[in-house]
Every structure is written in C-alpha cells, then in structure tokens.
Design a protein around this motif. Structure first.
Motif, short mmCIF file in Angstrom:
data_model
loop_
_atom_site.label_atom_id
_atom_site.label_comp_id
_atom_site.label_asym_id
_atom_site.label_seq_id
_atom_site.Cartn_x
_atom_site.Cartn_y
_atom_site.Cartn_z
N HIS A 9 0.84 -1.20 0.00
CA HIS A 9 0.00 0.00 0.00
C HIS A 9 0.87 1.25 0.00
N ASP A 10 1.79 1.31 0.96
CA ASP A 10 2.62 2.50 1.09
C ASP A 10 3.54 2.69 -0.11
N ALA A 11 4.09 1.60 -0.63
CA ALA A 11 4.98 1.70 -1.79
C ALA A 11 4.23 2.21 -3.02
N LEU A 12 2.98 1.77 -3.19
CA LEU A 12 2.20 2.21 -4.34
C LEU A 12 1.85 3.69 -4.23
N LEU A 13 1.50 4.14 -3.04
CA LEU A 13 1.02 5.52 -2.88
C LEU A 13 2.13 6.52 -2.56
N ASP A 14 3.31 6.03 -2.24
CA ASP A 14 4.41 6.93 -1.91
C ASP A 14 4.76 7.83 -3.09
N ASP A 15 4.89 9.10 -2.82
CA ASP A 15 5.28 10.11 -3.82
C ASP A 15 4.27 10.31 -4.94
N ARG A 16 3.02 9.93 -4.73
CA ARG A 16 1.99 10.21 -5.74
C ARG A 16 1.75 11.72 -5.78
#
Length: 183
Positions: free
Chosen positions: A125-132
């Motif tokens: 979850h965090d890896a996908l949404l990081d820096d969006r």
C-alpha cells in the motif's frame, strides 16, 4: 515484519507482469471464484487489462527472497471517470469531480496467504502511494469484508459512501478516500 523487496512497474511493463498478477489473483481468489462470477479470473483479467492500459497506471509487486508475496496497482482517475457512477450515497458534486490529476484509484491490493498478517499489505500500500502527485486516493472495499474496511480505516482512510460498480454481478462496496501528502 518481513521487509519486502518491492518492484515497481508501469503501463509499459504491463504485459510483462500480467501473468504473475493473474497467477496470484487465481490463488488468492480460488475459493471465491468457485461460486461468485464477479471473482472469476476472466473477469479480473478484463479489469486488469483495462486498468493497465491507462496512462499513469502503476503497480508494485512485493517479494520475500524469490517468492512473490502480493501486489497493488491503480491509476489516476481521468476527467469524467466512471468510477463514481455507481455511487449510491449523495455527496456534493465537487467531491467526485475529477481532473485527471486529483485522485489516484487504488484498484487492487492482495497478499498471498502465507504472508498475511505480516505487514506485507501495508508495505505494498505505502509503496504504491508513496510520492503520488495526486491530492488524494480512493479505493473500494466489499461491504462483506468488515475487517478489511477496519484495516483501511486504521491506515487513515475514511468512508465516503456506498457504491455499486456498473459491472455485472458487482457487490456493494464502501467507497473510501485518503488524503495524500503533498510533496
């Protein structure tokens, strides 16, 4: 918590990662697919193909050594996105107005059974949404899965309302929103 090796993909690598995503889906949803046409691999494959063709589609796959643990993917909602078309809860029009850069839709997040309750889902979850770059994210949680709903709430997601996608055999979902940090 096992630290995963997170690998990133975008729409240009969709064909390369597709077989792995379908294999994991088939494993995770094997029981559900026996009785629920919405959970079939074919229906999922159609959805995956639609999502992965979108500009801005991103995917993360987590590995524990050489074993794929699970994945998450999504894409920004375009202007006039059909995402909100099945919303059953009345909300102000400006809440569901899309610009193409406002909202990132987290379409799928799944973890294989041996890695459940290890923190893998949160890492994906965090890896996908990081820096969006978008201001917020949205996702849908099947209302028959209150533990999943509670998990997302514990991660800061809030429920916007009820939504039934305009897809044959679609269940009733909670539409959820998460404010994303602005970088």
């Amino acid at each position: 918590m096992t630290a995963l090796d997170i690998r990133h993909f975008d729409h240009r690598q969709a064909a390369e990662v597709r077989p792995l995503l379908l294999d994991i889906y088939a494993e995770v949803y094997a029981e559900a697919a026996k009785n629920d046409p919405f959970a079939s691999v074919d229906r999922f494959a159609q959805g995956l193909d639609g999502w992965s063709r979108r500009p801005g589609w991103t995917c993360v796959v987590g590995y524990d050594q050489d074993q794929p643990v699970g994945y998450a993917y999504g894409a920004p909602l375009p202007p006039g996105a059909p995402w909100w078309g099945g919303l059953l809860t009345e909300v102000p029009a400006d809440v569901i107005e899309e610009t193409g850069t406002r909202t990132y839709a987290l379409s799928e997040l799944m973890v294989r059974v041996p890695w459940r309750k290890t923190g893998a889902a949160r890492q994906l979850h965090d890896a996908l949404l990081d820096d969006r770059p978008e201001a917020r994210a949205t996702l849908l949680v099947d209302q028959d899965h209150p533990k999943v709903h509670a998990l997302y709430e514990s991660w800061g997601w809030r429920t916007l309302g009820d939504l039934r996608p305009r897809i044959p055999n679609a269940p009733l979902f909670h539409a959820m929103l998460l404010d994303l940090p602005q970088h």
